[in-house]
Write an enzyme that holds these catalytic residues in place. Structure first.
Site, short mmCIF file in Angstrom:
data_model
loop_
_atom_site.label_atom_id
_atom_site.label_comp_id
_atom_site.label_asym_id
_atom_site.label_seq_id
_atom_site.Cartn_x
_atom_site.Cartn_y
_atom_site.Cartn_z
N GLU A 78 0.84 -1.20 0.00
CA GLU A 78 0.00 0.00 0.00
C GLU A 78 0.88 1.26 0.00
O GLU A 78 1.68 1.47 0.90
CB GLU A 78 -0.93 0.00 1.22
CG GLU A 78 -1.88 -1.18 1.27
CD GLU A 78 -2.89 -1.19 0.12
OE1 GLU A 78 -3.02 -0.18 -0.60
OE2 GLU A 78 -3.56 -2.24 -0.05
N CYS A 141 -7.79 -1.05 7.88
CA CYS A 141 -6.40 -1.12 7.43
C CYS A 141 -5.93 0.27 7.02
O CYS A 141 -4.85 0.71 7.41
CB CYS A 141 -6.25 -2.12 6.28
SG CYS A 141 -6.53 -3.82 6.84
N HIS A 162 -1.02 -5.64 2.43
CA HIS A 162 -2.25 -6.42 2.43
C HIS A 162 -1.98 -7.81 1.84
O HIS A 162 -1.38 -7.92 0.77
CB HIS A 162 -3.28 -5.73 1.51
CG HIS A 162 -4.36 -5.01 2.25
ND1 HIS A 162 -4.70 -3.71 1.97
CD2 HIS A 162 -5.21 -5.41 3.25
CE1 HIS A 162 -5.71 -3.34 2.77
NE2 HIS A 162 -6.02 -4.35 3.54
#
Ligand code: PCA
Length: 210
Positions: A78, A141, A162
């Protein structure tokens, strides 16, 4: 001296009894016992608090947050945290904020300060299914990544990875990928800082909302 790394994963949510990220973290800890690890509940009030406490207790040199992304078949690095809560499903305490900022006075987004481009390259070369993602969702998240980046992002390498569900990416293989990612972080030194983060955000190619 070995650098201190804090790695967190999430507990179960959304009707599942397991979370791929805590499964992978247990396996990773067997491979790298020196890691400082925490499992956080999918609770939008408690998780940031427990992370803040862990940061104080561990005083890490780098932070890697883990979570699962159902439906994904790649490990997703991410690049960006977005300043928005827009929960598709409630957290484990029944909270479901919609279209609310995480911190009203903070920027719209914050960039990961992990060496994501290098991690991406190394894991691709090792044969992993791996992608850069510019959108960690608008759930826990993303919230935790935003919280961590606000607190630590400009000081130490901080970011989120992730993982696919365990049936879509074997836990052993995911742990192997994470081990390689940690080795990159240990080798790279401190990449934290606005330019490193912006580079990572610019190179993001894939994002998906959950
Ligand atoms: N995944 C959720 C929260 C906890 C987890 O493992 C998310 O992607 O926001």
């Amino acid at each position: 001296m070995r650098r201190k790394i804090l790695v967190t994963a999430f507990g179960p949510f959304g009707g599942r009894t397991l979370n791929a990220s805590s499964l992978a973290l247990a396996e990773l800890k067997k491979r790298l016992p020196f890691l400082n690890t925490r499992i956080l509940p999918v609770d939008s009030v408690l998780a940031p608090r427990l992370l803040t406490r862990a940061l104080r207790e561990v005083d890490p040199d780098a932070v890697v947050l883990l979570g699962e992304a159902g439906g994904s078949t790649t490990i997703r690095l991410e690049t960006t945290a977005w300043n928005e809560l827009d929960f598709r499903i409630p957290d484990i305490r029944g909270r479901q904020p919609q279209k609310l900022p995480i911190h009203p006075s903070a920027p719209a987004s914050l960039a990961s300060t992990l060496p994501l481009e290098t991690i991406h390259k190394v894991l691709l070369e090792a044969g992993h299914e791996i992608s850069l993602s510019t959108d960690a969702g608008r759930y826990l998240c993303n919230q935790l990544l935003f919280h961590a980046l606000r607190l630590m992002g400009s000081t130490i390498p901080t970011g989120f990875i992730h993982l696919p569900l365990e049936q879509d990416y074997a836990t052993e293989k995911a742990a192997k990928a994470l081990e390689a990612a940690i080795q990159v972080i240990l080798r790279t030194g401190n990449t934290a800082g606005p330019s490193a983060g912006r580079r990572a955000a610019r190179s993001g190619v894939r994002g998906r909302r959950r």
